[in-house]
Each structure stands twice: as structure tokens, then as C-alpha cells.
Design a protein around this motif. Structure first.
Motif, mmCIF file in Angstrom:
data_model
loop_
_atom_site.group_PDB
_atom_site.id
_atom_site.type_symbol
_atom_site.label_atom_id
_atom_site.label_comp_id
_atom_site.label_asym_id
_atom_site.label_seq_id
_atom_site.Cartn_x
_atom_site.Cartn_y
_atom_site.Cartn_z
ATOM 1 N N VAL A 285 0.851 -1.202 0.000
ATOM 2 C CA VAL A 285 0.000 0.000 0.000
ATOM 3 C C VAL A 285 0.888 1.254 0.000
ATOM 4 C CG1 VAL A 285 -1.717 1.314 1.332
ATOM 5 C CG2 VAL A 285 -1.853 -1.199 1.223
ATOM 6 N N LEU A 286 1.917 1.223 0.840
ATOM 7 C CA LEU A 286 2.854 2.353 0.896
ATOM 8 C C LEU A 286 3.640 2.453 -0.414
ATOM 9 C CD1 LEU A 286 4.345 4.616 2.375
ATOM 10 C CD2 LEU A 286 5.820 2.882 3.417
ATOM 11 N N LYS A 287 4.049 1.306 -0.930
ATOM 12 C CA LYS A 287 4.817 1.293 -2.185
ATOM 13 C C LYS A 287 4.012 1.930 -3.312
ATOM 14 C CE LYS A 287 7.282 -1.825 -5.269
ATOM 15 N NZ LYS A 287 7.689 -3.185 -5.583
ATOM 16 N N GLU A 288 2.755 1.548 -3.414
ATOM 17 C CA GLU A 288 1.912 2.087 -4.484
ATOM 18 C C GLU A 288 1.718 3.593 -4.319
ATOM 19 O OE1 GLU A 288 -1.978 0.367 -4.715
ATOM 20 O OE2 GLU A 288 -2.562 1.670 -6.368
ATOM 21 N N ALA A 289 1.491 4.029 -3.066
ATOM 22 C CA ALA A 289 1.275 5.462 -2.810
ATOM 23 C C ALA A 289 2.504 6.281 -3.207
ATOM 24 C CB ALA A 289 0.947 5.683 -1.336
ATOM 25 N N LEU A 290 3.690 5.761 -2.884
ATOM 26 C CA LEU A 290 4.916 6.500 -3.226
ATOM 27 C C LEU A 290 5.205 6.424 -4.719
ATOM 28 C CD1 LEU A 290 7.147 5.405 -0.196
ATOM 29 C CD2 LEU A 290 6.258 7.706 -0.623
ATOM 30 N N GLU A 291 5.104 5.250 -5.292
ATOM 31 C CA GLU A 291 5.461 5.088 -6.711
ATOM 32 C C GLU A 291 4.539 5.899 -7.622
ATOM 33 O OE1 GLU A 291 5.620 0.892 -7.502
ATOM 34 O OE2 GLU A 291 7.680 0.737 -6.767
ATOM 35 N N LYS A 292 3.259 5.956 -7.237
ATOM 36 C CA LYS A 292 2.293 6.723 -8.038
ATOM 37 C C LYS A 292 2.695 8.194 -8.083
ATOM 38 C CE LYS A 292 -1.773 7.476 -6.203
ATOM 39 N NZ LYS A 292 -3.077 7.177 -5.565
ATOM 40 N N ARG A 293 3.087 8.710 -6.926
ATOM 41 C CA ARG A 293 3.448 10.130 -6.859
ATOM 42 C C ARG A 293 4.807 10.401 -7.505
ATOM 43 N NH1 ARG A 293 0.026 8.794 -2.913
ATOM 44 N NH2 ARG A 293 -1.554 10.322 -2.326
ATOM 45 N N ILE A 294 5.737 9.463 -7.349
ATOM 46 C CA ILE A 294 7.051 9.630 -7.983
ATOM 47 C C ILE A 294 6.895 9.610 -9.508
ATOM 48 C CG2 ILE A 294 9.332 8.578 -8.327
ATOM 49 C CD1 ILE A 294 9.087 7.563 -5.370
ATOM 50 N N ALA A 295 6.049 8.712 -10.001
ATOM 51 C CA ALA A 295 5.807 8.639 -11.458
ATOM 52 C C ALA A 295 5.184 9.931 -11.970
ATOM 53 C CB ALA A 295 4.893 7.452 -11.764
ATOM 54 N N ALA A 296 4.431 10.612 -11.081
ATOM 55 C CA ALA A 296 3.794 11.880 -11.481
ATOM 56 C C ALA A 296 4.745 13.069 -11.326
ATOM 57 C CB ALA A 296 2.535 12.103 -10.641
ATOM 58 N N GLY A 297 5.966 12.801 -10.859
ATOM 59 C CA GLY A 297 6.964 13.868 -10.800
ATOM 60 C C GLY A 297 7.308 14.360 -9.405
ATOM 61 N N GLN A 298 6.615 13.873 -8.371
ATOM 62 C CA GLN A 298 6.933 14.328 -7.017
ATOM 63 C C GLN A 298 8.235 13.676 -6.539
ATOM 64 O OE1 GLN A 298 3.703 13.920 -4.209
ATOM 65 N NE2 GLN A 298 5.002 14.380 -2.447
ATOM 66 N N THR A 299 9.119 14.476 -5.981
ATOM 67 C CA THR A 299 10.397 13.914 -5.515
ATOM 68 C C THR A 299 10.684 14.240 -4.053
ATOM 69 O OG1 THR A 299 11.576 15.872 -6.298
ATOM 70 C CG2 THR A 299 11.480 13.981 -7.803
ATOM 71 N N VAL A 300 9.858 15.065 -3.440
ATOM 72 C CA VAL A 300 10.070 15.428 -2.033
ATOM 73 C C VAL A 300 8.848 15.002 -1.228
ATOM 74 C CG1 VAL A 300 10.432 17.320 -0.410
ATOM 75 C CG2 VAL A 300 11.575 17.359 -2.632
ATOM 76 N N PHE A 301 9.107 14.253 -0.163
ATOM 77 C CA PHE A 301 8.011 13.713 0.643
ATOM 78 C C PHE A 301 8.270 13.932 2.125
ATOM 79 C CE2 PHE A 301 8.065 11.234 -3.219
ATOM 80 C CZ PHE A 301 6.727 10.985 -3.514
ATOM 81 N N ILE A 302 7.228 14.355 2.825
ATOM 82 C CA ILE A 302 7.223 14.276 4.282
ATOM 83 C C ILE A 302 6.239 13.164 4.627
ATOM 84 C CG2 ILE A 302 6.670 15.455 6.445
ATOM 85 C CD1 ILE A 302 7.161 18.121 4.926
ATOM 86 N N LEU A 303 6.708 12.177 5.346
ATOM 87 C CA LEU A 303 5.816 11.101 5.775
ATOM 88 C C LEU A 303 5.546 11.267 7.266
ATOM 89 C CD1 LEU A 303 7.295 7.960 3.950
ATOM 90 C CD2 LEU A 303 5.697 9.670 3.104
#
Lengths: 142, 115
Positions: free
Chosen positions: B32-50
């Protein structure tokens, strides 16, 4: 030594079993270890069970895993019995953790983790399958 | 112990994207976490606060997901930082030497300030 307390739990080889399994281990240990030490024990058994489900039974939910938890005045013992192909995790070489993180790997640490947290003994079960005996000496608590 | 689920909710702090995680991260829920991160990375997001304040347990499966995602975004000049990690979850990360690689902050505002 005869255990002063013993609890047995039998689960199907399904990752849904992990949460109730962790809760059962937590209840078995009670407040005899610190939160951090208790979590380490739970983590170690969780990693071993996850590996049995994913690698031992290859994700098939048809397999069974029995967890026998025993307590003596000196130790907690967790015995995992499965009927998967014989597999001795003690033969797995330790990974290079620096390389693991540097290369961004996403798996393969489970065996290393539980071997570092608990004393582990492997037995190939006579009736087929595996027995993994994981021991936590109570005197090791910080 | 939490239940068998992991939820990932998106929020915002002073214009910075925050993913709020709630539940346990184990071999069952790590995807679930993998999908949430990969989806956003594929859309161009590179900075995350978890925001980890709702996470009560993490296993190597969860740390593997974070490790792979962190390496990926760092290669793109980004970063992943964690906020509100409990002592027990932090200890698991230390056992796996992951705290040598990822930055942990007490709160989301502290994490946001670091980026």
C-alpha cells in the motif's frame, strides 16, 4: 526444562495472519520485557513467519504454520513449524547492510534481522517441513 | 498493535505535501505504501514528508519500500523525511541501520523546515 506456560497458535499461510500473530505474541510476553525489547521479539517472529508464507509456501494460502510459545523462568521460546520445502535460514549469508541501503534494495533483510535479535536453531522436521526455534533469554533485556 | 490495514492520506503543511500514514506496515500492507509512493514519484513528485505518528509497527518489508523509494528520489534530487516516528518504530529502523540513511524529525513542522 518444562515450560511454565505454553500457548499454541495455528494459522494459514496468509499475510492476514500477521496482525493476530503479533497480538498473540505481545499478550504472551505481557509486560516482562520493555516495549522496545518486546517489539524486537515480535519483529523477529513476524519476519520469520512472513518468509515462510512468501518463500516457503510461495504465497499459497493452503499451507499451515504452527507457532508454539513457551516460557520458562529464564527464557521465551518460539517454535515455528511448517510443512513447506526444507529450508535452513541459518545457511543464508549476512547481507552487506551498507550496500543494501546504498543500492536501494527493497527486500532480503528478514533472516538477518531475526538472527540478530534472537538465538535461532533450525531443525528439518522428521515428518517433513521445518522447525525454527527462536529463543529470547529474559536476562538479555536492557 | 494496530489492525491489518494501512491508510495513506495526503495533506499539506505550508505548501509541502505530507503523507499521513496510519496503521502497521508489514509484509501485508507494505505494498500500500509502495503504491502510494510510486504513483506520486511517477507523477513527478520527488520530495516527501511522511507523518509516521500513526504508525505503530514496521517490518523489513516497510523499510525496504522506504529504502527503494528514498534511493529513487535522491537520484532525482529529491528526498523523503519522516516525522513523528515512535520510539519502537525508530528502534526497528536502527536495528536495520536505516537511520543512517533517512532523516527523522520530531514533528511535521520540523521535517518541513529541513527541506
Amino acid at each position: 526444562m518444562i515450560p511454565q506456560k505454553e500457548t499454541r497458535l495455528r494459522v494459514q499461510s496468509n499475510l492476514d495472519a500477521l496482525t493476530p500473530l503479533r497480538s498473540t505474541i505481545s499478550a504472551f510476553i505481557g509486560n516482562q520485557l520493555s516495549d522496545i525489547e518486546k517489539n524486537r521479539v515480535i519483529l523477529a517472529v513476524d519476519e520469520a513467519v512472513s518468509n515462510i508464507i512468501i518463500h516457503g509456501y510461495k504465497g499459497s494460502p493452503e499451507g499451515e504454520i504452527e507457532l508454539i510459545m513457551q516460557e520458562t523462568p529464564e527464557q521465551f521460546k518460539f517454535i515455528l513449524c511448517d510443512a513447506a520445502e526444507p529450508y535452513n535460514p541459518l545457511t543464508v549469508p549476512d547481507p552487506d547492510l551498507d550496500a543494501y541501503h546504498e543500492e536501494g534494495r527493497d527486500g532480503g533483510l528478514g533472516v538477518n534481522i531475526y538472527r540478530r535479535i534472537l538465538k535461532v536453531v533450525y531443525e528439518k522436521a522428521e515428518e517433513g517441513g521445518n522447525r525454527l526455534i527462536m529463543i529470547r533469554e529474559k536476562g538479555d533485556d536492557k | 498493535m494496530g489492525d491489518a490495514n494501512l491508510s495513506v492520506e495526503e495533506s499539506n503543511f505550508e505548501g509541502k505535501s505530507v503523507l499521513v500514514l496510519t496503521g502497521d506496515i508489514d509484509a501485508k500492507t507494505a505494498p500500500v505504501l509502495k503504491e502510494a509512493l510510486e504513483k506520486r514519484i511517477a507523477a513527478g513528485q520527488t520530495v516527501f514528508i511522511l507523518n509516521f505518528s500513526g504508525v505503530s509497527y514496521i517490518s523489513s518489508a516497510g523499510i525496504g519500500v522506504l529504502n527503494a523509494a528514498l534511493t529513487l528520489v535522491k537520484g532525482k534530487g529529491g528526498d523523503i523525511v519522516l516525522a513523528g516516528v515512535s520510539p519502537v518504530v525508530r528502534d526497528t529502523m536502527e536495528v536495520m541501520y536505516f537511520t543512517k540513511k533517512i532523516r527523522l524529525y520530531k514533528s511535521v513542522p520540523d521535517a518541513a523546515k529541513s527541506l
